[in-house]
Design a protein around this motif. Structure first.
Motif, mmCIF file in Angstrom:
data_model
loop_
_atom_site.group_PDB
_atom_site.id
_atom_site.type_symbol
_atom_site.label_atom_id
_atom_site.label_comp_id
_atom_site.label_asym_id
_atom_site.label_seq_id
_atom_site.Cartn_x
_atom_site.Cartn_y
_atom_site.Cartn_z
ATOM 1 N N PHE A 245 -56.229 -28.092 54.727
ATOM 2 C CA PHE A 245 -55.503 -27.820 55.961
ATOM 3 C C PHE A 245 -54.088 -27.342 55.627
ATOM 4 N N LYS A 246 -53.558 -26.456 56.444
ATOM 5 C CA LYS A 246 -52.257 -25.847 56.189
ATOM 6 C C LYS A 246 -51.126 -26.698 56.766
ATOM 7 N N PHE A 247 -50.043 -26.823 55.986
ATOM 8 C CA PHE A 247 -48.852 -27.538 56.437
ATOM 9 C C PHE A 247 -47.680 -27.101 55.572
ATOM 10 N N PHE A 248 -46.474 -27.463 55.992
ATOM 11 C CA PHE A 248 -45.329 -27.239 55.117
ATOM 12 C C PHE A 248 -44.373 -28.416 55.197
ATOM 13 N N VAL A 249 -43.572 -28.555 54.161
ATOM 14 C CA VAL A 249 -42.529 -29.575 54.076
ATOM 15 C C VAL A 249 -41.193 -28.842 54.015
ATOM 16 N N PRO A 250 -40.207 -29.222 54.832
ATOM 17 C CA PRO A 250 -38.901 -28.547 54.745
ATOM 18 C C PRO A 250 -38.374 -28.582 53.311
ATOM 19 N N TYR A 251 -37.827 -27.453 52.879
ATOM 20 C CA TYR A 251 -37.381 -27.323 51.487
ATOM 21 C C TYR A 251 -36.408 -28.427 51.098
ATOM 22 N N ILE A 252 -35.478 -28.760 51.983
ATOM 23 C CA ILE A 252 -34.445 -29.750 51.650
ATOM 24 C C ILE A 252 -35.014 -31.165 51.546
ATOM 25 N N GLU A 253 -36.291 -31.349 51.947
ATOM 26 C CA GLU A 253 -36.891 -32.677 51.903
ATOM 27 C C GLU A 253 -37.985 -32.797 50.840
ATOM 28 N N LYS A 254 -38.222 -31.753 50.066
ATOM 29 C CA LYS A 254 -39.358 -31.750 49.141
ATOM 30 C C LYS A 254 -39.311 -32.888 48.123
ATOM 31 N N LEU A 255 -38.128 -33.358 47.791
ATOM 32 C CA LEU A 255 -38.003 -34.447 46.822
ATOM 33 C C LEU A 255 -37.893 -35.814 47.499
ATOM 34 N N ASP A 256 -37.866 -35.841 48.822
ATOM 35 C CA ASP A 256 -37.752 -37.110 49.542
ATOM 36 C C ASP A 256 -39.114 -37.792 49.629
ATOM 37 N N LYS A 257 -39.136 -39.084 49.398
ATOM 38 C CA LYS A 257 -40.387 -39.838 49.499
ATOM 39 C C LYS A 257 -40.894 -39.869 50.933
ATOM 40 N N ASP A 258 -39.982 -39.985 51.886
ATOM 41 C CA ASP A 258 -40.346 -40.122 53.297
ATOM 42 C C ASP A 258 -40.118 -38.809 54.040
ATOM 43 N N ARG A 259 -40.642 -37.699 53.459
ATOM 44 C CA ARG A 259 -40.387 -36.381 54.033
ATOM 45 C C ARG A 259 -41.281 -36.086 55.226
ATOM 46 N N ARG A 260 -40.823 -35.157 56.055
ATOM 47 C CA ARG A 260 -41.587 -34.759 57.233
ATOM 48 C C ARG A 260 -42.630 -33.700 56.875
ATOM 49 N N LEU A 261 -43.747 -33.725 57.583
ATOM 50 C CA LEU A 261 -44.804 -32.723 57.429
ATOM 51 C C LEU A 261 -44.954 -31.959 58.734
ATOM 52 N N TYR A 262 -45.139 -30.646 58.628
ATOM 53 C CA TYR A 262 -45.376 -29.815 59.803
ATOM 54 C C TYR A 262 -46.730 -29.137 59.659
ATOM 55 N N LEU A 263 -47.673 -29.464 60.532
ATOM 56 C CA LEU A 263 -48.989 -28.849 60.523
ATOM 57 C C LEU A 263 -48.867 -27.427 61.045
ATOM 58 N N THR A 264 -49.457 -26.468 60.324
ATOM 59 C CA THR A 264 -49.344 -25.059 60.711
ATOM 60 C C THR A 264 -50.697 -24.421 61.001
ATOM 61 N N GLU A 265 -51.718 -25.237 61.187
ATOM 62 C CA GLU A 265 -53.037 -24.703 61.511
ATOM 63 C C GLU A 265 -53.053 -24.092 62.910
ATOM 64 N N ASP A 266 -53.901 -23.058 63.097
ATOM 65 C CA ASP A 266 -54.097 -22.548 64.443
ATOM 66 C C ASP A 266 -54.857 -23.595 65.246
ATOM 67 N N LEU A 267 -54.940 -23.396 66.557
ATOM 68 C CA LEU A 267 -55.444 -24.454 67.428
ATOM 69 C C LEU A 267 -56.890 -24.869 67.152
ATOM 70 N N PRO A 268 -57.829 -23.940 66.869
ATOM 71 C CA PRO A 268 -59.193 -24.394 66.555
ATOM 72 C C PRO A 268 -59.242 -25.288 65.307
ATOM 73 N N ARG A 269 -58.530 -24.900 64.252
ATOM 74 C CA ARG A 269 -58.508 -25.705 63.028
ATOM 75 C C ARG A 269 -57.738 -27.005 63.241
ATOM 76 N N LEU A 270 -56.707 -26.976 64.075
ATOM 77 C CA LEU A 270 -55.969 -28.196 64.388
ATOM 78 C C LEU A 270 -56.876 -29.199 65.097
ATOM 79 N N ALA A 271 -57.758 -28.696 65.967
ATOM 80 C CA ALA A 271 -58.717 -29.570 66.644
ATOM 81 C C ALA A 271 -59.646 -30.233 65.630
ATOM 82 N N ASN A 272 -60.112 -29.462 64.643
ATOM 83 C CA ASN A 272 -60.958 -30.026 63.589
ATOM 84 C C ASN A 272 -60.209 -31.083 62.794
ATOM 85 N N LEU A 273 -58.943 -30.784 62.497
ATOM 86 C CA LEU A 273 -58.103 -31.730 61.755
ATOM 87 C C LEU A 273 -58.000 -33.063 62.500
#
Length: 205
Positions: A156-184
């Motif tokens: 599944f597709k997602f990204f982590v903000p660059y400034i948080e890549k080394l943070d243990k408690d970093r945020r995740l942003y799901l970037t799937e289109d809506l059909p794949r997001l439904a499957n997720l």
């Protein structure tokens, strides 16, 4: 458009001044109409009347029905901090209730804004519903630490903000289109490790 708020949390977007969900989506299902959502396996969830005053996790919560969009009923939620702190106050956001593959979720929509509780991106977060009655709501946010590895294993597709890549408690942003997001969301519901401990709201008498 009125300013809204990333909890639920939540209805539970923020469960305390310093605690918020860490897994967000850049898409949400208010973008599509009923027939398009049905093709994806997503439907509006029929719920009892939850308007009124609630309490839980150190907050008073006021829920009202606001304008619907594309066949979904939107609820305006005011999350009112009880504790006295520098950044405390009232947070307002929209939610709708939906199922993905028959699995119930709260979709919490954040349009961004400027105060201490608001985010600058238009994003959503999805809360797993364990119980929803006229006087009790139990939901769970996603555990980003486990979810990141799970997303990678499933492709599944997602990204982590660059400034948080080394943070243990970093945020995740799901970037799937809506059909794949439904499957997720459908698959994630049955994986206990994806979700944090349950949060409970009860209606005030």
């Amino acid at each position: 458009m009125k300013k809204l708020i990333s909890f639920f949390s939540l209805m539970l977007l923020l469960t305390a001044c310093n605690k918020a969900p860490k897994v967000f989506s850049v898409n949400n299902y208010t973008m599509e109409n009923d027939s398009a959502r049905a093709i994806m396996g997503v439907k509006a969830l029929s719920i009892p009347d939850i308007t009124g005053l609630w309490t839980g996790m150190g907050h008073n919560i006021k829920i009202n029905i606001t304008n619907g969009i594309n066949g979904l009923t939107l609820y305006s939620v005011a999350l009112i901090d009880i504790m006295d702190c520098k950044f405390c106050g009232t947070t307002i956001f929209d939610t709708d209730f939906m199922t993905a593959g028959g699995k119930p979720y709260v979709e919490v929509i954040t349009w961004g804004g400027g105060d201490s509780h608001d985010f600058t991106l238009t994003i959503s977060t999805y809360l797993k519903i364990n119980k929803l009655t006229k006087d009790t709501i139990i939901v769970q946010t996603m555990n980003n630490a486990f979810t990141e590895g799970w997303l990678k294993s499933k492709g599944f597709k997602f990204f982590v903000p660059y400034i948080e890549k080394l943070d243990k408690d970093r945020r995740l942003y799901l970037t799937e289109d809506l059909p794949r997001l439904a499957n997720l969301l459908n698959e994630a519901y049955s994986v206990p490790q994806i979700f944090n401990m349950a949060d409970t709201l009860v209606r005030k008498q």
